[in-house]
Design a protein around this motif. Structure first.
Motif, PDB file in Angstrom:
ATOM      1  N   THR A  12      47.446  -9.605 -33.481  1.00 31.20           N
ATOM      2  CA  THR A  12      48.750  -9.506 -33.090  1.00 31.20           C
ATOM      3  C   THR A  12      48.857  -9.288 -31.763  1.00 31.20           C
ATOM      4  OG1 THR A  12      49.764  -8.929 -35.242  1.00 31.20           O
ATOM      5  CG2 THR A  12      50.895  -8.170 -33.368  1.00 31.20           C
ATOM      6  N   LEU A  13      48.005  -8.402 -31.289  1.00 32.14           N
ATOM      7  CA  LEU A  13      47.848  -7.951 -29.737  1.00 32.14           C
ATOM      8  C   LEU A  13      47.388  -9.236 -28.930  1.00 32.14           C
ATOM      9  CD1 LEU A  13      47.024  -4.243 -30.057  1.00 32.14           C
ATOM     10  CD2 LEU A  13      49.108  -5.241 -29.543  1.00 32.14           C
ATOM     11  N   VAL A  14      46.372  -9.848 -29.561  1.00 34.10           N
ATOM     12  CA  VAL A  14      45.729 -10.948 -28.740  1.00 34.10           C
ATOM     13  C   VAL A  14      46.842 -12.094 -28.779  1.00 34.10           C
ATOM     14  CG1 VAL A  14      43.980 -12.892 -28.922  1.00 34.10           C
ATOM     15  CG2 VAL A  14      43.407 -10.365 -29.321  1.00 34.10           C
ATOM     16  N   THR A  15      47.400 -12.313 -29.848  1.00 38.37           N
ATOM     17  CA  THR A  15      48.519 -13.314 -29.622  1.00 38.37           C
ATOM     18  C   THR A  15      49.736 -13.128 -28.602  1.00 38.37           C
ATOM     19  OG1 THR A  15      48.173 -13.885 -31.981  1.00 38.37           O
ATOM     20  CG2 THR A  15      50.290 -14.465 -31.028  1.00 38.37           C
ATOM     21  N   PHE A  16      49.793 -11.691 -28.399  1.00 37.06           N
ATOM     22  CA  PHE A  16      50.736 -11.156 -27.713  1.00 37.06           C
ATOM     23  C   PHE A  16      50.410 -11.343 -26.018  1.00 37.06           C
ATOM     24  CE2 PHE A  16      52.137  -7.339 -24.888  1.00 37.06           C
ATOM     25  CZ  PHE A  16      54.020  -7.698 -24.930  1.00 37.06           C
ATOM     26  N   ALA A  17      49.172 -11.212 -25.772  1.00 41.17           N
ATOM     27  CA  ALA A  17      48.572 -11.407 -24.633  1.00 41.17           C
ATOM     28  C   ALA A  17      48.635 -12.885 -24.184  1.00 41.17           C
ATOM     29  CB  ALA A  17      47.145 -11.078 -24.521  1.00 41.17           C
ATOM     30  N   SER A  18      48.490 -13.627 -25.053  1.00 38.11           N
ATOM     31  CA  SER A  18      48.568 -15.336 -24.809  1.00 38.11           C
ATOM     32  C   SER A  18      50.143 -15.477 -24.620  1.00 38.11           C
ATOM     33  CB  SER A  18      48.133 -16.012 -26.116  1.00 38.11           C
ATOM     34  OG  SER A  18      48.090 -17.390 -25.785  1.00 38.11           O
ATOM     35  N   LEU A  19      51.008 -15.116 -25.523  1.00 40.16           N
ATOM     36  CA  LEU A  19      52.278 -15.396 -25.187  1.00 40.16           C
ATOM     37  C   LEU A  19      52.836 -15.057 -23.747  1.00 40.16           C
ATOM     38  CD1 LEU A  19      53.929 -14.730 -28.445  1.00 40.16           C
ATOM     39  CD2 LEU A  19      53.128 -16.990 -27.677  1.00 40.16           C
ATOM     40  N   ILE A  20      52.412 -13.754 -23.315  1.00 39.47           N
ATOM     41  CA  ILE A  20      52.633 -13.269 -21.955  1.00 39.47           C
ATOM     42  C   ILE A  20      52.117 -13.982 -21.089  1.00 39.47           C
ATOM     43  CG2 ILE A  20      52.193 -11.278 -20.586  1.00 39.47           C
ATOM     44  CD1 ILE A  20      54.174 -10.259 -22.125  1.00 39.47           C
ATOM     45  N   ALA A  21      50.856 -14.469 -21.058  1.00 37.55           N
ATOM     46  CA  ALA A  21      50.323 -15.282 -20.074  1.00 37.55           C
ATOM     47  C   ALA A  21      50.972 -16.559 -19.910  1.00 37.55           C
ATOM     48  CB  ALA A  21      48.885 -15.469 -20.392  1.00 37.55           C
ATOM     49  N   THR A  22      51.393 -17.478 -21.138  1.00 38.84           N
ATOM     50  CA  THR A  22      52.213 -18.637 -21.031  1.00 38.84           C
ATOM     51  C   THR A  22      53.480 -18.430 -20.278  1.00 38.84           C
ATOM     52  OG1 THR A  22      50.783 -19.336 -22.995  1.00 38.84           O
ATOM     53  CG2 THR A  22      53.022 -20.373 -22.390  1.00 38.84           C
ATOM     54  N   ASP A  23      54.346 -17.377 -20.857  1.00 41.22           N
ATOM     55  CA  ASP A  23      55.395 -17.133 -20.253  1.00 41.22           C
ATOM     56  C   ASP A  23      55.618 -16.857 -18.694  1.00 41.22           C
ATOM     57  OD1 ASP A  23      58.219 -15.359 -20.147  1.00 41.22           O
ATOM     58  OD2 ASP A  23      58.155 -16.816 -21.873  1.00 41.22           O
ATOM     59  N   ALA A  24      54.446 -16.209 -18.348  1.00 40.27           N
ATOM     60  CA  ALA A  24      54.226 -15.735 -16.803  1.00 40.27           C
ATOM     61  C   ALA A  24      53.764 -16.838 -16.035  1.00 40.27           C
ATOM     62  CB  ALA A  24      53.777 -14.615 -16.523  1.00 40.27           C
ATOM     63  N   GLY A  25      53.167 -17.920 -16.730  1.00 43.81           N
ATOM     64  CA  GLY A  25      52.437 -19.041 -15.817  1.00 43.81           C
ATOM     65  C   GLY A  25      51.150 -18.790 -15.501  1.00 43.81           C
ATOM     66  N   ILE A  26      50.515 -17.825 -16.380  1.00 41.97           N
ATOM     67  CA  ILE A  26      49.145 -17.223 -15.943  1.00 41.97           C
ATOM     68  C   ILE A  26      48.008 -17.918 -16.780  1.00 41.97           C
ATOM     69  CG2 ILE A  26      47.671 -15.341 -16.060  1.00 41.97           C
ATOM     70  CD1 ILE A  26      50.060 -13.698 -15.834  1.00 41.97           C
ATOM     71  N   SER A  27      46.879 -18.182 -16.293  1.00 41.36           N
ATOM     72  CA  SER A  27      45.865 -18.732 -16.750  1.00 41.36           C
ATOM     73  C   SER A  27      44.618 -17.635 -17.090  1.00 41.36           C
ATOM     74  CB  SER A  27      45.219 -20.159 -16.142  1.00 41.36           C
ATOM     75  OG  SER A  27      44.107 -20.522 -16.828  1.00 41.36           O
ATOM     76  N   LEU A  28      44.481 -17.140 -17.992  1.00 43.95           N
ATOM     77  CA  LEU A  28      43.414 -16.253 -18.126  1.00 43.95           C
ATOM     78  C   LEU A  28      41.899 -16.713 -18.212  1.00 43.95           C
ATOM     79  CD1 LEU A  28      44.988 -14.084 -21.321  1.00 43.95           C
ATOM     80  CD2 LEU A  28      45.088 -13.552 -18.777  1.00 43.95           C
ATOM     81  N   SER A  29      41.039 -15.927 -17.549  1.00 45.47           N
ATOM     82  CA  SER A  29      39.761 -16.330 -17.455  1.00 45.47           C
ATOM     83  C   SER A  29      39.134 -15.797 -18.790  1.00 45.47           C
ATOM     84  CB  SER A  29      39.082 -15.775 -16.335  1.00 45.47           C
ATOM     85  OG  SER A  29      39.168 -14.275 -16.531  1.00 45.47           O
ATOM     86  N   ASP A  30      37.657 -16.151 -18.911  1.00 42.53           N
ATOM     87  CA  ASP A  30      36.924 -16.037 -20.025  1.00 42.53           C
ATOM     88  C   ASP A  30      36.659 -14.457 -20.077  1.00 42.53           C
ATOM     89  OD1 ASP A  30      36.765 -18.427 -20.769  1.00 42.53           O
ATOM     90  OD2 ASP A  30      34.699 -18.879 -20.107  1.00 42.53           O
ATOM     91  N   GLU A  31      36.604 -13.766 -18.810  1.00 45.63           N
ATOM     92  CA  GLU A  31      36.378 -12.268 -18.795  1.00 45.63           C
ATOM     93  C   GLU A  31      37.598 -11.634 -19.079  1.00 45.63           C
ATOM     94  OE1 GLU A  31      35.795 -14.563 -16.419  1.00 45.63           O
ATOM     95  OE2 GLU A  31      33.485 -14.519 -16.326  1.00 45.63           O
ATOM     96  N   GLU A  32      38.657 -12.118 -18.654  1.00 49.74           N
ATOM     97  CA  GLU A  32      40.133 -11.422 -18.866  1.00 49.74           C
ATOM     98  C   GLU A  32      40.173 -11.731 -20.585  1.00 49.74           C
ATOM     99  OE1 GLU A  32      42.495 -12.108 -14.640  1.00 49.74           O
ATOM    100  OE2 GLU A  32      42.524 -13.804 -16.279  1.00 49.74           O
ATOM    101  N   ARG A  33      40.094 -12.681 -21.129  1.00 47.71           N
ATOM    102  CA  ARG A  33      39.935 -12.985 -22.477  1.00 47.71           C
ATOM    103  C   ARG A  33      39.263 -11.964 -23.297  1.00 47.71           C
ATOM    104  NH1 ARG A  33      42.961 -17.227 -23.945  1.00 47.71           N
ATOM    105  NH2 ARG A  33      43.290 -18.915 -22.114  1.00 47.71           N
ATOM    106  N   ALA A  34      38.139 -11.523 -22.958  1.00 46.76           N
ATOM    107  CA  ALA A  34      37.245 -10.727 -23.312  1.00 46.76           C
ATOM    108  C   ALA A  34      37.756  -9.085 -23.315  1.00 46.76           C
ATOM    109  CB  ALA A  34      35.841 -10.850 -23.029  1.00 46.76           C
ATOM    110  N   GLU A  35      38.353  -8.938 -22.115  1.00 46.92           N
ATOM    111  CA  GLU A  35      39.090  -7.673 -21.847  1.00 46.92           C
ATOM    112  C   GLU A  35      40.304  -7.303 -22.768  1.00 46.92           C
ATOM    113  OE1 GLU A  35      39.723  -3.724 -20.520  1.00 46.92           O
ATOM    114  OE2 GLU A  35      37.830  -5.187 -20.646  1.00 46.92           O
ATOM    115  N   VAL A  36      40.855  -8.465 -22.928  1.00 46.52           N
ATOM    116  CA  VAL A  36      42.220  -8.442 -23.933  1.00 46.52           C
ATOM    117  C   VAL A  36      41.870  -8.197 -25.281  1.00 46.52           C
ATOM    118  CG1 VAL A  36      43.932  -9.956 -24.995  1.00 46.52           C
ATOM    119  CG2 VAL A  36      43.740  -9.924 -22.511  1.00 46.52           C
ATOM    120  N   GLN A  37      40.409  -8.886 -25.583  1.00 47.24           N
ATOM    121  CA  GLN A  37      40.023  -8.657 -27.183  1.00 47.24           C
ATOM    122  C   GLN A  37      39.361  -7.256 -27.279  1.00 47.24           C
ATOM    123  OE1 GLN A  37      39.704 -11.301 -29.428  1.00 47.24           O
ATOM    124  NE2 GLN A  37      39.681  -9.811 -30.811  1.00 47.24           N
ATOM    125  N   ARG A  38      39.032  -6.581 -26.285  1.00 43.07           N
ATOM    126  CA  ARG A  38      38.552  -5.139 -26.492  1.00 43.07           C
ATOM    127  C   ARG A  38      39.868  -4.207 -26.487  1.00 43.07           C
ATOM    128  NH1 ARG A  38      38.055  -0.731 -23.832  1.00 43.07           N
ATOM    129  NH2 ARG A  38      38.938  -1.439 -21.865  1.00 43.07           N
TER     130      ARG A  38
END
Length: 426
Positions: A315-341
């Motif tokens: 749920t929290l990972v999905t929330f991060a993806s929605l936040i990024a899409t809505d704000a026009g942000i492209s998350l890097s692999d490192e940022e995705r790993a930090e979101v997962q953590r």
């Protein structure tokens, strides 16, 4: 394929007056012939007389009764309105403007009054009639509801399928689908991509632009385009064919409709009763508004959760993806790993009280937005929280063991022409 008799007769009556419902022709023929013969002899005392009359009368009445059909009434309406449509298909034989005229159109679209190539929001007034070519498609929320009904029935009839599905979750999905069908009250929402038009934005507003005009422009002069969709609510009983044959085929058809709202819309709610409930429960209205596309995405990208904490983290990972899409942000692999953590670290908070739940989501939104110096207002963040929980919950509810991820279906956002559908035809 679809014809709304009430709309057709109402529109034609408002333009031309009373509509004859039936036509009566009477034909009558009659003939009469008379012959008289007489013989008279004058014999002083005895005067016999003899005569005869022959008459032949034949009358034939024939009454021919023809009820005016809705097809004939629609033909009359179309003939009357064809020259007054705000949008109508442009034949391929119609020549494009010259190169200099094309540039003038693009440089000052607000000056255009009646061109079929660029259409301003101001021309799309409420009540205006338009005829457009579209890819016919049901709204995602109806497609999901139809899938739920069919799939859950198959689970009931098949022991093999039933063994691969979480029955408790399937029961919850069945209950929710029952609510969804009641909210639809026999209506089918459609969301059809316009074949010939897309939208582009300027400082003066949004416009529809014809595909042929875009193709004629050099690459460096083409504006950023957004898909345009015709949306509306249709009555299931007014379809002349099985809806399963026509609403899932992306067939190119023409639709005659009347606009419900002024201009080009950025949002549209396909479940109208949700608007009424939304006045008391705003989150419910928001969830209904995005439910169809969220559910399609969840079904096609489901990987199957394996526990409560995993579900909360998802749920929290999905929330991060929605936040990024809505704000026009492209998350890097490192940022995705930090979101997962962060998601795994805070997943247990989603089982606590409201302040703890908010803290879990805030940790994710703060990280994503801070990394890129972006901002979202609190109301939008709250809406995305609701969508994240909805999407993750659907993934868990529709989990089928052994399924692999697949490309998500086309549920892209766009701009909408909110309309009342009068007729759908080839």
């Amino acid at each position: 394929m679809y014809l709304d008799e009430v709309s057709v007769t109402s529109l034609l009556s408002s333009r031309t007056g009373a509509i004859p419902s039936e036509i009566t022709d009477t034909m009558s023929t009659s003939s009469r012939s008379e012959v008289t013969r007489g013989l008279e002899a004058d014999i002083k005392i005895l005067k016999p007389s003899m005569g005869s009359v022959l008459e032949n009368t034949r009358t034939q009445d024939r009454q021919v009764l023809r009820k005016a059909t809705i097809q004939a009434t629609f033909r009359d309406l179309y003939k009357n309105e064809r020259e007054r449509l705000t949008i109508c298909p442009v034949p391929e034989s119609v020549d494009l403007p010259s190169r200099s005229q094309l540039y003038a159109l693009m440089d000052s679209p607000e000056r255009i009054l009646d061109s079929p190539w660029i259409i301003s929001s101001e021309r799309l007034a409420r009540g205006n009639l338009i005829e457009v070519e579209v890819e016919l498609q049901a709204d995602p929320i109806f497609r999901v509801s139809a899938f739920f009904s069919s799939f859950l029935d198959m689970i009931t009839d098949s022991e093999e399928l039933a063994g691969q599905v979480d029955q408790a979750q399937a029961s919850k999905v069945r209950e929710f689908n029952g609510i969804l069908e009641r909210l639809r009250v026999g209506l089918i929402p459609i969301r059809c991509r316009l074949v010939d038009y897309q939208t582009f934005a300027t400082t003066r507003g949004e416009y529809l632009i014809h595909r042929r005009l875009v193709e004629a422009l050099p690459e460096d002069r083409r504006p950023a385009l957004t898909p345009a969709f015709l949306v509306g609510v249709t009555e299931q009983d007014l379809y002349w064919k099985d809806t399963r044959r026509i609403l899932f085929s992306d067939a190119e058809v023409r639709i005659l409709c009347r606009l419900n709202k002024l201009g080009i819309q950025s949002t549209w709610n396909s479940v109208k009763l949700a608007d009424m409930v939304g006045s008391l429960l705003p989150e419910f209205s928001e969830m209904m508004n995005s439910f169809g596309s969220d559910a399609l995405h969840a079904m096609m990208t489901n990987t199957g959760g394996s526990g409560t904490h995993d579900s909360n983290a998802e749920t929290l990972v999905t929330f991060a993806s929605l936040i990024a899409t809505d704000a026009g942000i492209s998350l890097s692999d490192e940022e995705r790993a930090e979101v997962q953590r962060l998601a795994m670290e805070n997943s247990h908070l989603l089982e606590g009280e409201l302040p703890e739940i908010r803290a879990a989501f805030t940790s994710i939104s703060d990280y994503v937005l801070t990394q890129h110096g972006a901002e979202l207002d609190a109301e939008r963040v709250s809406s995305l929280r609701t969508r994240a929980r909805s999407q993750a919950g659907l993934r868990q509810g529709l989990a089928i063991q052994g399924t692999s991820s697949a490309p998500a279906p086309d549920t892209e956002q766009g701009r909408f022409l909110d309309s009342e559908v009068i007729a759908i035809y080839w």
